[in-house]
Scaffold this motif. Sequence first.
Motif, PDB file in Angstrom:
ATOM      1  N   GLY A 298       0.819  -1.208   0.000  1.00  0.00           N
ATOM      2  CA  GLY A 298       0.000   0.000   0.000  1.00  0.00           C
ATOM      3  C   GLY A 298       0.853   1.259   0.000  1.00  0.00           C
ATOM      4  O   GLY A 298       0.548   2.231  -0.697  1.00  0.00           O
ATOM      5  N   ALA A 299       1.932   1.254   0.764  1.00  0.00           N
ATOM      6  CA  ALA A 299       2.830   2.408   0.806  1.00  0.00           C
ATOM      7  C   ALA A 299       3.505   2.609  -0.543  1.00  0.00           C
ATOM      8  O   ALA A 299       3.670   3.744  -1.006  1.00  0.00           O
ATOM      9  CB  ALA A 299       3.876   2.223   1.908  1.00  0.00           C
TER      10      ALA A 299
ATOM     11  N   ALA B 239       3.121   5.893  -2.986  1.00  0.00           N
ATOM     12  CA  ALA B 239       4.300   6.610  -3.463  1.00  0.00           C
ATOM     13  C   ALA B 239       4.256   6.755  -4.981  1.00  0.00           C
ATOM     14  O   ALA B 239       4.610   7.814  -5.529  1.00  0.00           O
ATOM     15  CB  ALA B 239       5.571   5.882  -3.047  1.00  0.00           C
ATOM     16  N   ARG B 240       3.785   5.712  -5.691  1.00  0.00           N
ATOM     17  CA  ARG B 240       3.672   5.790  -7.148  1.00  0.00           C
ATOM     18  C   ARG B 240       2.608   6.801  -7.548  1.00  0.00           C
ATOM     19  O   ARG B 240       2.769   7.541  -8.520  1.00  0.00           O
ATOM     20  CB  ARG B 240       3.317   4.423  -7.715  1.00  0.00           C
ATOM     21  CG  ARG B 240       4.495   3.501  -7.900  1.00  0.00           C
ATOM     22  CD  ARG B 240       4.099   2.304  -8.747  1.00  0.00           C
ATOM     23  NE  ARG B 240       2.934   1.596  -8.241  1.00  0.00           N
ATOM     24  CZ  ARG B 240       2.968   0.545  -7.427  1.00  0.00           C
ATOM     25  NH1 ARG B 240       4.128   0.070  -7.046  1.00  0.00           N
ATOM     26  NH2 ARG B 240       1.868  -0.020  -7.001  1.00  0.00           N
TER      27      ARG B 240
END
Length: 135
Positions: free
Chosen positions: A126-127, A131-132
């Motif tokens: 999920g992180a 970030a993307r």
Amino acid sequence: QRYTQSGGRRPFGISTLIIGFDVDGTPRLFCTDPAGTFTEWKANATGQGAKTVREYLQDKYDDGKGDPLRLAVESLLEVVEAKSNSIEVAVMERGKPLRLLDDDEVAELVDSIEAQRAAAKAAAAGAAATARDNE
């Protein structure tokens, strides 16, 4: 051969983990190697997969902190399939007899560890997605 079969002699040809307590209650762990020498450790493994387990323990072991039982099972799960029936756990406590955990206790611990790992993996995914999206 007679030398190694007498009491009080060094154990040539095998590797063993020897555990116990000092008079003051300090837990002690020694490992013998096939040459018969011994070394003291805070945490260790022997046998197939021992190198992987030792590396995991070196990375995760924090002297006197955390749950040593959980850490032991986590380290074993690095080299065995994540099934409780492939792990046997014995607990040694000062002043008490050695206790083997029953299959349900081991299964509960393995399930808890696997759930924690799955949650950490999902959080990391999920992180990475967040970030993307922010790029």
